[in-house]
Design a protein around this motif. Structure first.
Motif, PDB file in Angstrom:
ATOM      1  N   THR A 159      -7.221   8.837   5.206  1.00 20.98           N
ATOM      2  CA  THR A 159      -5.836   8.844   5.684  1.00 20.98           C
ATOM      3  C   THR A 159      -4.967   7.825   4.951  1.00 20.98           C
ATOM      4  OG1 THR A 159      -6.386   7.253   7.415  1.00 20.98           O
ATOM      5  CG2 THR A 159      -6.537   9.598   7.980  1.00 20.98           C
ATOM      6  N   HIS A 160      -5.579   6.840   4.319  1.00 21.42           N
ATOM      7  CA  HIS A 160      -4.786   5.829   3.605  1.00 21.42           C
ATOM      8  C   HIS A 160      -5.647   5.131   2.551  1.00 21.42           C
ATOM      9  CE1 HIS A 160      -6.849   3.435   6.682  1.00 21.42           C
ATOM     10  NE2 HIS A 160      -6.688   2.399   5.844  1.00 21.42           N
ATOM     11  N   TYR A 176       0.354   1.127  -1.769  1.00 23.18           N
ATOM     12  CA  TYR A 176      -0.239   1.668  -0.536  1.00 23.18           C
ATOM     13  C   TYR A 176       0.297   3.075  -0.279  1.00 23.18           C
ATOM     14  CZ  TYR A 176      -1.499   2.136   4.388  1.00 23.18           C
ATOM     15  OH  TYR A 176      -2.018   2.588   5.582  1.00 23.18           O
ATOM     16  N   GLU A 177      -0.609   3.939   0.210  1.00 21.07           N
ATOM     17  CA  GLU A 177      -0.225   5.301   0.579  1.00 21.07           C
ATOM     18  C   GLU A 177      -1.013   5.711   1.824  1.00 21.07           C
ATOM     19  OE1 GLU A 177       1.513   9.007   0.766  1.00 21.07           O
ATOM     20  OE2 GLU A 177       2.127   7.254  -0.436  1.00 21.07           O
ATOM     21  N   SER A 178      -0.305   6.344   2.766  1.00 19.37           N
ATOM     22  CA  SER A 178      -0.933   6.841   3.986  1.00 19.37           C
ATOM     23  C   SER A 178      -0.482   8.277   4.217  1.00 19.37           C
ATOM     24  CB  SER A 178      -0.532   5.978   5.190  1.00 19.37           C
ATOM     25  OG  SER A 178      -1.066   6.509   6.380  1.00 19.37           O
ATOM     26  N   SER A 208      -9.566  -0.042   4.009  1.00 21.15           N
ATOM     27  CA  SER A 208      -9.330   1.185   3.247  1.00 21.15           C
ATOM     28  C   SER A 208     -10.413   1.354   2.187  1.00 21.15           C
ATOM     29  CB  SER A 208      -7.946   1.174   2.592  1.00 21.15           C
ATOM     30  OG  SER A 208      -7.910   0.228   1.542  1.00 21.15           O
TER      31      SER A 208
END
Length: 228
Positions: A159-160, A176-178, A208
């Protein structure tokens, strides 16, 4: 005219004067023999001794000056070579660039960890200047200057995903990416002023994970822009 040249000229004048003195003495002798007097002026030997002594002094001065000149010439050559070597070394130090991906071979996930953890990018394709250490994941600045860094992380079935750029123990930027599912990825870049010995690392966001394979999609790169 150099000092050595001037001394040499003086010595040549003395040498050229000797035949003239002998000629004068010879003429004087011819004139005095008729009168039954001494064959040569009495001061001839004194003058000859003075000229000989002067010539010896001139020779000694030339020897000393030639020795000093040789020493200075050698010192100049050494200093010139030292300067050339320093310029070569400086040129090598200012050539700094690296690029690496996370896994050297195969595929797999890294993380999650309970704390921000340094990622060790093992597949190095460029490391000019050897400032990046593939065994620790640490880039160490070899010279004071402005540097630029880029990093990217890819997640798999997550999810991230995210990673920080650190300068020593200071957080600089976060990539960062979610998302709800799939393959999240994040990237970022930064230009930093680094002192000699400063360390730059990419650290995985706590909790993560990131993924890499033979396509090398999780990466860390950097290069020196200019010295300061």
């Amino acid at each position: 005219m150099t000092v050595i040249q001037q001394v040499s000229v003086n010595r040549m004048k003395i040498i050229m004067f000797l035949p003239l003195l002998l000629l004068v003495c010879s003429v004087s002798a011819d004139q005095t023999e008729t009168a039954g007097h001494q064959s040569c002026p009495q001061d001839f030997h004194a003058a000859l001794r003075e000229l000989t002594a002067s010539l010896a002094v001139q020779n000694e001065r030339i020897t000393v000056l030639q020795t000093e000149n040789q020493v200075l010439s050698n010192q100049g050559a050494i200093e010139q070579q030292t300067e050339i070597d320093q310029l070569k070394l400086q040129s090598k130090v200012t050539q700094v660039a690296f690029s690496a991906s996370l896994l050297d071979q195969g595929e797999g996930d890294t993380g999650p960890f309970n704390d921000h953890t340094t990622l060790v990018f093992k597949h190095v394709v460029t490391n000019i200047g050897n400032a990046y250490n593939k065994n620790t994941g640490i880039f160490t600045a070899p010279v004071r200057g402005a540097y630029h860094f880029d990093w990217k992380v890819l997640g798999r079935d997550s999810t991230h995903t995210g990673a920080y750029l650190f300068r020593n123990e200071e957080i600089i930027f976060l990539a960062y990416e979610s998302q709800s599912s799939g393959w999240p990825s994040a990237s970022n870049g930064a230009s930093l002023l680094l002192e000699v010995g400063d360390q730059v690392t990419v650290r995985l966001w706590a909790g993560s994970r990131t993924y890499d394979n033979e396509n090398h999609q999780t990466t860390f790169s950097g290069h020196l822009i200019f010295t300061m």
